[in-house]
Design a protein around this motif. Sequence first.
Motif, PDB file in Angstrom:
ATOM      1  N   ASN A  82       0.814  -1.224   0.000  1.00 35.32           N
ATOM      2  CA  ASN A  82       0.000   0.000   0.000  1.00 35.32           C
ATOM      3  C   ASN A  82       0.845   1.271   0.000  1.00 35.32           C
ATOM      4  N   SER A  83       2.027   1.188  -0.596  1.00 38.50           N
ATOM      5  CA  SER A  83       2.853   2.382  -0.747  1.00 38.50           C
ATOM      6  C   SER A  83       3.332   2.490  -2.186  1.00 38.50           C
ATOM      7  N   MET A  84       3.807   3.660  -2.566  1.00 38.89           N
ATOM      8  CA  MET A  84       4.320   3.893  -3.910  1.00 38.89           C
ATOM      9  C   MET A  84       5.817   3.621  -3.912  1.00 38.89           C
ATOM     10  N   VAL A  85       6.253   2.775  -4.855  1.00 47.01           N
ATOM     11  CA  VAL A  85       7.674   2.453  -4.950  1.00 47.01           C
ATOM     12  C   VAL A  85       8.115   2.527  -6.414  1.00 47.01           C
ATOM     13  N   SER A  86       9.406   2.643  -6.606  1.00 44.90           N
ATOM     14  CA  SER A  86       9.981   2.648  -7.947  1.00 44.90           C
ATOM     15  C   SER A  86      10.518   1.255  -8.267  1.00 44.90           C
ATOM     16  N   VAL A  87      10.140   0.753  -9.436  1.00 42.03           N
ATOM     17  CA  VAL A  87      10.567  -0.579  -9.870  1.00 42.03           C
ATOM     18  C   VAL A  87      11.145  -0.485 -11.276  1.00 42.03           C
ATOM     19  N   ARG A  88      12.314  -1.098 -11.474  1.00 46.78           N
ATOM     20  CA  ARG A  88      12.905  -1.132 -12.815  1.00 46.78           C
ATOM     21  C   ARG A  88      12.399  -2.369 -13.549  1.00 46.78           C
TER      22      ARG A  88
END
Length: 442
Positions: free
Chosen positions: A422-428
Amino acid sequence: MKTCAFITLGCKVNQYETQAIRESLTAKGFVETVPEQAADLYVINTCTVTSASDDKSRQHIKRVRRKNPNATVVVTGCYAEADAEAVKKLEGVDFVITKAEEAQIAEIVCRDTVPRIPLSKRRGRGDDASIPGLEKEAIYHLKISQFAGHTRAFLKIEDGCDMYCSYCIIPYVRGSIKSRRPQDILEEARRLIDNGFKEIILTGIHLGAYGKDTRGSYRLLDIIQTLSNLSGLKRLRLSSIEANEITHDLIDLVLHSKKICPHFHIPLQSGDDSILKRMNRRYTSSQYLEILDDIRSKINVPSFTTDIIVGFPGEQDEHFENTVNLCKRAGFSRMHIFPFSVRESTPAAKMNNHCSPQTINRRKTLLDATAKTLAFSYKKQFLGAYAEVLVEKERDSKTNKLCGYSERYIKVLFEGPDTIKNSMVSVRIEDVAPSFTMGILQ
């Protein structure tokens, strides 16, 4: 302490309405359980978009009655609205609740619940219009503060439709357009944000018609702009909008906003002009493509998803080929493909030249293959790129990896700790499949 369980069929609007009913019942002391377990009260929110939808609704009624013969069974939703008398006569049904009554379900059930109600005394459509506080515009009384089982919350801002597509019964069931007051929408959005929801999806039966019944007093653009400025909201997404309702102002609003998702769900239904006319759709294939081109000219790699009906009456091979070719030209990232199913009491049901089931199945199989190819091609554009992902509250059931969706509605799977749910994350993005991508948490 009484238990309740919910079964919801059909669209996002039905899911929203079930959530409102859920909150009203839990406020009365009911404890929710899953439909697979025996409950004291079952609420079945039905769909009637096709005859098959009616069948599914009836099957669920029989199933829950077998689970607990002494339970109270409430049936609401579009099937109950379209044919309340037929539903009322089904074995195992105690209450048939109309749309106008949904906000009062808790009061009705708590007041009237008995182990079984004789057929002659079962409540049906319009049986108790004297209920105190009952009003016909139920949209103004349905309110939510949570969205059980979801990471993203749907927020209903409109009900009703005046499109009268020839295959659809919903305008007859839901009635004319009814727009929710901006202040109520804003208050509900704040409640959802305060309860931890990072993304809100605006929904309605005919979302693009929001405000039409107010002669311009309410405008969809104003609602979108106001909500996108709310503190704590990370994303705002539109559930669906018609091609001829996408304006230059809307495109510019999406372009300049960091919160409004560059994802447009634009129903196509057919890529052939003669079939579109028979469907009573209000655009041509070239107009549809022009809208997509206009969006692409301003927004970087927008995501286009769509709905298509295969095997509409009168559809010949050449008409179907036109649909396939338009889909390829459009470059959809996701396609929802529906085999045509006769919906009684609609103009399409009375049309000649109905396609055979074999033809419909063959065309659906072909279009499914096209959809997979297009979805894969769209996702390949993001290989090596970074995606902002809203992590789902539950892990992917097949891989047990964390999963979530990007602003362009691309599903991303990756390894990570439960603490970032339930959080915003950066994914490559490192790998691509037609229905999802694989990535590495940054």
